[in-house]
Design a protein around this motif. Structure first.
Motif, PDB file in Angstrom:
ATOM      1  N   PHE A 196       0.824  -1.201  -0.115  1.00 12.44           N
ATOM      2  CA  PHE A 196      -0.075  -0.188   0.121  1.00 12.44           C
ATOM      3  C   PHE A 196       0.780   1.041  -0.009  1.00 12.44           C
ATOM      4  CE2 PHE A 196      -2.689  -3.321   1.978  1.00 12.44           C
ATOM      5  CZ  PHE A 196      -3.760  -3.063   1.219  1.00 12.44           C
ATOM      6  N   GLU A 197       2.123   1.091   0.164  1.00 10.52           N
ATOM      7  CA  GLU A 197       3.158   2.262   0.374  1.00 10.52           C
ATOM      8  C   GLU A 197       4.452   1.873  -0.460  1.00 10.52           C
ATOM      9  OE1 GLU A 197       2.311   5.210   1.975  1.00 10.52           O
ATOM     10  OE2 GLU A 197       0.371   4.508   2.437  1.00 10.52           O
ATOM     11  N   PRO A 198       4.173   1.572  -1.886  1.00 11.39           N
ATOM     12  CA  PRO A 198       5.355   1.356  -2.470  1.00 11.39           C
ATOM     13  C   PRO A 198       6.724   2.332  -2.642  1.00 11.39           C
ATOM     14  CG  PRO A 198       3.547   2.101  -4.065  1.00 11.39           C
ATOM     15  CD  PRO A 198       3.055   2.093  -2.729  1.00 11.39           C
ATOM     16  N   GLU A 199       7.736   1.962  -2.812  1.00 17.15           N
ATOM     17  CA  GLU A 199       8.919   2.505  -2.601  1.00 17.15           C
ATOM     18  C   GLU A 199       9.153   3.812  -3.472  1.00 17.15           C
ATOM     19  OE1 GLU A 199      12.570   2.884  -0.922  1.00 17.15           O
ATOM     20  OE2 GLU A 199      11.586   1.055  -0.404  1.00 17.15           O
ATOM     21  N   ASP A 200       8.512   3.737  -4.572  1.00 13.81           N
ATOM     22  CA  ASP A 200       8.658   4.834  -5.590  1.00 13.81           C
ATOM     23  C   ASP A 200       7.648   5.972  -4.850  1.00 13.81           C
ATOM     24  OD1 ASP A 200      10.254   3.728  -7.170  1.00 13.81           O
ATOM     25  OD2 ASP A 200       8.826   3.466  -8.799  1.00 13.81           O
ATOM     26  N   TRP A 201       6.505   5.711  -4.216  1.00 17.63           N
ATOM     27  CA  TRP A 201       5.686   6.392  -3.615  1.00 17.63           C
ATOM     28  C   TRP A 201       6.215   6.911  -2.401  1.00 17.63           C
ATOM     29  CZ3 TRP A 201       1.024   9.062  -4.174  1.00 17.63           C
ATOM     30  CH2 TRP A 201       0.797   9.546  -2.993  1.00 17.63           C
ATOM     31  N   LEU A 202       6.674   6.320  -1.634  1.00 16.26           N
ATOM     32  CA  LEU A 202       7.234   6.778  -0.528  1.00 16.26           C
ATOM     33  C   LEU A 202       8.557   7.864  -0.666  1.00 16.26           C
ATOM     34  CD1 LEU A 202       7.344   3.849   1.733  1.00 16.26           C
ATOM     35  CD2 LEU A 202       6.087   5.544   2.185  1.00 16.26           C
ATOM     36  N   ASN A 203       9.238   7.640  -1.726  1.00 16.12           N
ATOM     37  CA  ASN A 203      10.352   8.462  -2.067  1.00 16.12           C
ATOM     38  C   ASN A 203       9.919   9.832  -2.381  1.00 16.12           C
ATOM     39  OD1 ASN A 203      12.187   6.651  -1.354  1.00 16.12           O
ATOM     40  ND2 ASN A 203      12.637   5.816  -3.545  1.00 16.12           N
ATOM     41  N   ALA A 204       8.839   9.618  -3.156  1.00 13.21           N
ATOM     42  CA  ALA A 204       8.160  11.081  -3.845  1.00 13.21           C
ATOM     43  C   ALA A 204       7.566  11.597  -2.488  1.00 13.21           C
ATOM     44  CB  ALA A 204       7.203  10.725  -4.963  1.00 13.21           C
ATOM     45  N   TRP A 205       6.856  10.916  -1.874  1.00  3.90           N
ATOM     46  CA  TRP A 205       6.258  11.655  -0.788  1.00  3.90           C
ATOM     47  C   TRP A 205       7.264  12.164   0.330  1.00  3.90           C
ATOM     48  CZ3 TRP A 205       7.007  10.684   4.531  1.00  3.90           C
ATOM     49  CH2 TRP A 205       6.113  11.189   5.421  1.00  3.90           C
ATOM     50  N   TYR A 206       8.327  11.523   0.549  1.00  2.00           N
ATOM     51  CA  TYR A 206       9.417  12.267   1.293  1.00  2.00           C
ATOM     52  C   TYR A 206       9.820  13.584   0.759  1.00  2.00           C
ATOM     53  CZ  TYR A 206      13.798  12.867   4.088  1.00  2.00           C
ATOM     54  OH  TYR A 206      14.854  13.322   4.832  1.00  2.00           O
ATOM     55  N   LEU A 207      10.261  13.363  -0.573  1.00  2.29           N
ATOM     56  CA  LEU A 207      10.648  14.756  -1.045  1.00  2.29           C
ATOM     57  C   LEU A 207       9.735  15.897  -1.080  1.00  2.29           C
ATOM     58  CD1 LEU A 207      12.619  13.269  -4.297  1.00  2.29           C
ATOM     59  CD2 LEU A 207      13.424  14.344  -2.054  1.00  2.29           C
ATOM     60  N   ARG A 208       8.280  15.490  -1.234  1.00  4.21           N
ATOM     61  CA  ARG A 208       7.619  16.527  -1.360  1.00  4.21           C
ATOM     62  C   ARG A 208       7.050  16.974   0.179  1.00  4.21           C
ATOM     63  NH1 ARG A 208       4.305  16.676  -6.095  1.00  4.21           N
ATOM     64  NH2 ARG A 208       2.270  17.102  -5.014  1.00  4.21           N
ATOM     65  N   MET A 209       7.231  16.244   1.069  1.00  2.00           N
ATOM     66  CA  MET A 209       6.855  16.498   2.316  1.00  2.00           C
ATOM     67  C   MET A 209       8.173  17.457   3.091  1.00  2.00           C
ATOM     68  SD  MET A 209       4.746  16.700   4.972  1.00  2.00           S
ATOM     69  CE  MET A 209       3.693  15.074   5.026  1.00  2.00           C
ATOM     70  N   THR A 210       9.152  17.144   2.642  1.00  2.41           N
ATOM     71  CA  THR A 210      10.339  18.025   3.120  1.00  2.41           C
ATOM     72  C   THR A 210      10.332  19.448   2.347  1.00  2.41           C
ATOM     73  OG1 THR A 210      11.906  16.835   1.607  1.00  2.41           O
ATOM     74  CG2 THR A 210      11.757  16.114   4.023  1.00  2.41           C
ATOM     75  N   LYS A 211       9.932  19.164   1.146  1.00  2.40           N
ATOM     76  CA  LYS A 211       9.838  20.390   0.144  1.00  2.40           C
ATOM     77  C   LYS A 211       8.941  21.520   0.863  1.00  2.40           C
ATOM     78  CE  LYS A 211       8.826  22.042  -4.349  1.00  2.40           C
ATOM     79  NZ  LYS A 211       8.270  21.956  -5.713  1.00  2.40           N
ATOM     80  N   ALA A 212       7.729  20.880   1.339  1.00  2.00           N
ATOM     81  CA  ALA A 212       6.829  21.769   2.024  1.00  2.00           C
ATOM     82  C   ALA A 212       7.348  22.448   3.415  1.00  2.00           C
ATOM     83  CB  ALA A 212       5.606  21.105   2.384  1.00  2.00           C
ATOM     84  N   GLY A 213       8.543  21.873   4.005  1.00  2.00           N
ATOM     85  CA  GLY A 213       9.118  22.453   5.104  1.00  2.00           C
ATOM     86  C   GLY A 213       8.942  21.653   6.348  1.00  2.00           C
ATOM     87  N   ALA A 214       8.319  20.486   6.191  1.00  2.00           N
ATOM     88  CA  ALA A 214       8.309  19.374   7.482  1.00  2.00           C
ATOM     89  C   ALA A 214       9.663  18.994   7.692  1.00  2.00           C
ATOM     90  CB  ALA A 214       7.351  18.438   7.030  1.00  2.00           C
ATOM     91  N   ASP A 215       9.495  18.523   9.043  1.00  2.00           N
ATOM     92  CA  ASP A 215      10.788  17.933   9.709  1.00  2.00           C
ATOM     93  C   ASP A 215      10.442  16.401   9.722  1.00  2.00           C
ATOM     94  OD1 ASP A 215      13.026  17.005  10.898  1.00  2.00           O
ATOM     95  OD2 ASP A 215      12.490  17.998  12.945  1.00  2.00           O
ATOM     96  N   VAL A 216      10.954  15.667   8.820  1.00  2.00           N
ATOM     97  CA  VAL A 216      10.371  14.359   8.746  1.00  2.00           C
ATOM     98  C   VAL A 216      11.479  13.194   9.037  1.00  2.00           C
ATOM     99  CG1 VAL A 216       9.552  12.785   7.059  1.00  2.00           C
ATOM    100  CG2 VAL A 216       9.274  15.017   6.586  1.00  2.00           C
ATOM    101  N   GLU A 217      11.013  12.142   9.761  1.00  2.00           N
ATOM    102  CA  GLU A 217      11.771  11.020  10.224  1.00  2.00           C
ATOM    103  C   GLU A 217      10.908   9.972   9.465  1.00  2.00           C
ATOM    104  OE1 GLU A 217      11.990  10.030  14.215  1.00  2.00           O
ATOM    105  OE2 GLU A 217      12.287  12.001  14.644  1.00  2.00           O
TER     106      GLU A 217
END
Length: 204
Positions: free
Chosen positions: A143-164
């Motif tokens: 439900f959370e494939p690798e390509d999706w998670l990589n894109a999600w991480y990049l978009r979330m950090t671009k938005a300014g979030a501090d992500v773990e």
């Protein structure tokens, strides 16, 4: 009387959204675990009492309600908890509930944190946030494939979030629910220990 541990680590106010399975016992157990650490936890029932034993049945009911309606219900559930003069809400959720929590947190400029278990959601191009985010997800997760998670991480950090991001190899999708085939006790224990530390850091 307030306990010394609560005085040292101010209580977080958490809204915890259930998965497509509904408000199962594991959601209540998760909330109790967080309450035992001194936090205030709310567990809205977005399914009006319906719970499901299979992901197929739960997703079919979710589709019947529609995602837009579930988001409306989630907003309605969180609304009374906002603007009470204290710290902002910590939004949390499991799988589908994580997707809803993410949407609410990104729309709340006062959000104190975002705890995602087993799920994420898409992110608007113009999203902007400074929220601290912790994601726990199986590796791999259909439900959370690798390509999706990589894109999600990049978009979330671009938005300014501090992500773990914390990955759990070999675990099933909702591996924190002891009543599901996905369950992985070791991964679940590590997840909750890490999540509680995250909440303590938010409080600090």
């Amino acid at each position: 009387m307030t306990s010394p541990s609560t005085q040292e680590h101010p209580v977080a106010q958490i809204v915890l959204f259930h998965s497509a399975y509904g408000l199962r016992p594991a959601v209540h157990a998760a909330a109790d675990r967080l309450r035992a650490a001194g936090h205030e936890v709310h567990t809205p029932d977005l399914y009006d009492g319906r719970v499901f034993d299979t992901v197929e049945d739960g997703m079919a009911y979710k589709d019947e309600i529609t995602t837009d309606e579930l988001l409306r219900r989630a907003v309605h559930a969180a609304a009374p908890l906002l603007g009470q003069g204290g710290p902002g809400l910590v939004y949390a959720g499991l799988s589908l509930g994580a997707a809803l929590a993410q949407n609410l947190a990104l729309a709340d400029t006062n959000a104190a944190g975002l705890l995602l278990l087993h799920g994420t959601s898409d992110i608007r191009d113009d999203a902007a946030t400074s929220v601290a985010v912790q994601l726990h997800v199986a590796e791999p997760d259909p439900f959370e494939p690798e390509d999706w998670l990589n894109a999600w991480y990049l978009r979330m950090t671009k938005a300014g979030a501090d992500v773990e991001v914390h990955r759990y190899r070999g675990a099933g999708h909702i591996y924190t629910d002891p009543e599901l085939p996905d369950y992985d006790e070791e991964a679940a224990d590590r997840t909750w220990a890490t999540a509680l530390a995250f909440l303590t850091e938010l409080d600090g």
